[in-house]
Design a protein around this motif. Structure first.
Motif, short mmCIF file in Angstrom:
data_model
loop_
_atom_site.label_atom_id
_atom_site.label_comp_id
_atom_site.label_asym_id
_atom_site.label_seq_id
_atom_site.Cartn_x
_atom_site.Cartn_y
_atom_site.Cartn_z
N ALA A 176 -3.26 -6.65 -2.10
CA ALA A 176 -2.35 -7.73 -1.38
C ALA A 176 -1.30 -8.13 -2.13
O ALA A 176 -0.10 -8.13 -1.80
N CYS B 201 2.15 -10.08 -0.42
CA CYS B 201 1.51 -10.87 0.46
C CYS B 201 1.38 -12.39 -0.28
O CYS B 201 1.53 -12.34 -1.54
N VAL C 292 -0.68 -14.94 -1.53
CA VAL C 292 -2.03 -15.04 -1.71
C VAL C 292 -2.32 -16.26 -2.64
O VAL C 292 -1.69 -16.81 -3.59
N ASP D 108 -0.85 -15.50 3.55
CA ASP D 108 -1.47 -14.52 4.16
C ASP D 108 -2.81 -14.18 3.76
O ASP D 108 -3.81 -13.70 4.51
N ILE E 133 -8.46 -13.44 5.02
CA ILE E 133 -7.13 -12.66 5.36
C ILE E 133 -6.60 -12.98 7.07
O ILE E 133 -7.74 -12.49 7.82
N LEU F 251 -5.89 -3.95 3.99
CA LEU F 251 -6.41 -4.44 2.84
C LEU F 251 -7.77 -4.18 2.60
O LEU F 251 -8.50 -4.39 1.71
#
Length: 647
Positions: free
Chosen positions: A200, A205, A207, A452, A464, A473
């Motif tokens: 990720a 992304c 996170v 995300d 997710i 992922l």
């Protein structure tokens, strides 16, 4: 002992910039009560005034919900001030004491407890080392029971600047307090989620890590980052480039003047044809780092510019990127830093790099190359007991011979180990490409559309939100073998409390070495011709998305011959076996919603079994029916995912 007063001449600047005390005022809230040297030139040590770039400092140093704990530790990042280029690394030790225990009680202390934090603002990311020193001084400062006694804080500043230097980044002390072993022991057989987190981050992304108290949060987040080679030491220098919001009204005005998302970005036909990864909940279109926010953060422009250089699509039409009407923190970027991967592949840029490399090679042969030069090609270095680093021409980071650390936390991708509630707006800021952030306030976790992925550290679970991103992922079978290998070697031979964790195999450095080998193998694999079979062990969809990201393009723009000596296969490649099915089944049950339902049904069934007579006959029948239904639904999904993985 020395008390507060007029500031003396500013001391010489070292790796530690400031020692700061933050307190909680019953009317004013969190505020700076002391700083040495003063945070703003010309101010006194007891000034509450803050630089605009550091307006969130009090809320980071004295975290939300701190009153629930007697003491806590916070790692946080501050943006550079005007004229500075690198992240400021903050470590804060919080404590509270009963007001009646104070020898000297100021008039503004009206509550039963006094809450304060002592902070160190440093230019070096020595989190654990700073924490160890700061905890001792914070304890001594509170033991004085008179917060006007500040000489111990000035001595701390002098001591740290005389004892800390950048050479400490080359040793193991940079990882003090960051234990991957403890993380593996906590995650156990859910350790496969670490691969999801890593992937990720490579895809830029958003996170979000979540747990309380803060010391567990920042420890876990920074430990995960330490698994990326060189990331803690040299990869975070550009990780906090954001602009604080001045006021709500200003932010509303900016939103009104900001073009719609659809007006912001126009991709080439070639990009859109290869990008069908769906829409993330946070409004990010997941295609590597081709999220709308990521693209906005990447566009180079000035106020006079209206469009960026377009790319030629398959039908010979040029589609251009529209420029936002306000500048971003990265407005001084060079022209190569753009959204379209083809810019780094343009022939003139290639020729320029080749010519530069040729000139450097000629200089090396004729005159010798100085250690301060900037070679494009990173040559393999002999193992001399330490890593040889060179400045990356494009990334701006200190890189090793493999091109590590990757340029992940650059150009608007933030790393915020702890995020105060006052920074909430950054999650939807148009200049922020993405983030890895930590939070203890439940409001962050509830607003799932802003991220995300959410890492629930307590439950060792990753949420997710987007189904397409979840597929990308998802750890491969080889990844799950790797995770199982880690768990077995970390958990075995733990009976001897004196030897536990002291050996090489299964220890902290051993775990980091395993992840380093994994990433090196991934980098070597993408350079191989006809590498589809090799890359499938890392995840074909993931690698395809990663190749569209900024950090991959920066890494791939240089040559790294050292990778020729690295085995380009996944460390745990191999034929499928029954044990692989078990690993996949275990991972799916533990990390899916249907799997959780099955677990809950089984728990309910076990609870009913221990009850008496009729209750057993009535309840178990219903429980097993529920279990059968849930298992059937889940197994059909699992079979489909297994078949797709096999394909």
């Amino acid at each position: 002992m020395e008390k507060r007063g007029a500031p003396p001449a500013a001391p010489p600047r070292g790796p530690v910039l400031h020692i700061v005390v933050v307190g909680f005022h019953h009317k004013k809230g969190c505020q700076v009560e002391f700083s040495y040297p003063p945070l703003k030139p010309g101010e006194g040590h007891d000034s509450h005034s803050l630089p605009e770039e550091w307006k969130y400092l009090p809320f980071l140093a004295l975290p939300d919900g701190a009153h629930n704990y007697q003491e806590d530790t916070v790692f946080f990042h501050l943006p550079p001030r005007c004229g500075d280029r690198t992240t400021v690394y903050g470590v804060s030790c919080y404590r509270q004491i009963e007001a009646k225990a104070l020898k000297v009680r100021q008039a503004d202390i009206t509550r039963e407890t006094v809450q304060k934090s002592v902070c160190v603002l440093s230019q070096l990311p020595l989190y654990g080392l700073l924490q160890a020193k700061l905890q001792l001084i914070t304890h001594a400062y509170f033991e004085e029971k008179d917060f006007s006694q500040i000489s111990i804080l000035k001595e701390l500043y002098d001591h740290m600047n005389s004892s800390l230097s950048s050479t400490l980044l080359e040793g193991s002390q940079v990882y003090l307090g960051l234990s991957p072993r403890d993380l593996v022991l906590h995650f156990r057989h859910k350790v496969g989620v670490l691969f999801q987190i890593h992937k990720a981050q490579l895809l830029f992304c958003g996170v979000l890590f979540y747990i309380s108290p803060v010391n567990r949060l920042v420890g876990a987040l920074m430990t995960v980052l330490s698994l990326f080679p060189g990331m803690i030491e040299h990869g975070l220098t550009d990780c906090s480039q954001y602009r604080p919001r001045k006021s709500i009204s200003e932010d509303a005005g900016l939103q009104e003047n900001t073009p719609r998302l659809d007006d912001y970005v126009s991709l080439s036909a070639a990009d859109t044809s290869n990008t069908n990864l769906g829409m993330g909940k946070g409004g990010r279109k997941m295609a590597g780092n081709h999220s709308l926010e990521g693209q906005k953060a990447n566009v180079p422009f000035s106020q006079s510019e209206k469009t960026c250089n377009g790319t030629q699509s398959s039908n010979d039409t040029v589609q251009r990127l529209k420029v936002p009407s306000r500048t971003s923190p990265a407005s001084s970027e060079s022209d190569w830093e753009t959204l379209d991967p083809s810019v780094l592949e343009e022939s003139n840029l290639k020729e320029e790099r080749e010519n530069t490399a040729s000139e450097q090679a000629e200089n090396l042969l004729s005159e010798g190359m100085s250690s301060e030069s900037l070679p494009i090609t990173v040559q393999p270095q002999a193992n001399a007991g330490h890593t040889v680093l060179v400045p990356g021409l494009i990334s701006g980071l200190e890189e090793d011979q493999y091109g590590m650390p990757l340029a992940i936390f650059t150009k608007g991708y933030l790393c915020l180990p702890y995020m105060a509630l006052q920074q909430h707006h950054l999650l939807s800021d148009v200049t922020v490409r993405g983030f890895v952030a930590g939070a203890t306030n439940i409001l962050f976790r509830q607003q799932k559309h802003l991220s995300d992925a959410i890492v629930e550290i307590e439950d060792a679970h990753v949420q997710i939100h987007d189904p397409e991103l979840r597929k990308i992922l998802n750890p491969t079978t080889a990844d799950l073998r790797f995770a199982d290998y880690l768990v077995k070697h970390v958990t075995e031979n733990r009976d001897d409390v004196f030897l536990d964790g002291t050996g090489w195999e299964g220890g902290d450095e051993w775990i980091r070495a395993q992840f380093s080998a994994y990433l090196h193998a991934l980098l070597a694999a993408v350079l191989q011709p006809d590498n589809e079979k090799i890359l499938s062990d890392f995840g074909t969809a993931f690698v395809a998305a990663w190749k569209n990201t900024h950090n991959y393009r920066v890494w791939n723009s240089n040559k790294h011959p050292a990778l020729a000596e690295v085995n380009s296969s996944h460390p745990f490649q191999g034929q499928y076996s029954v044990s692989d099915v078990k690993l996949r089944l275990s991972h799916s049950v533990q990390n899916s919603e249907r799997g959780k339902k099955i677990g809950n049904v089984m728990v309910s069934t076990s609870r009913n079994v221990v009850q008496t007579g009729k209750a057993v006959g009535q309840s178990v029948g219903g429980a097993f029916t529920s279990a059968k239904s849930a298992m059937s639904s889940w197994f059909s999904t699992f079979t489909q995912s297994t078949q797709s993985l096999g394909d």
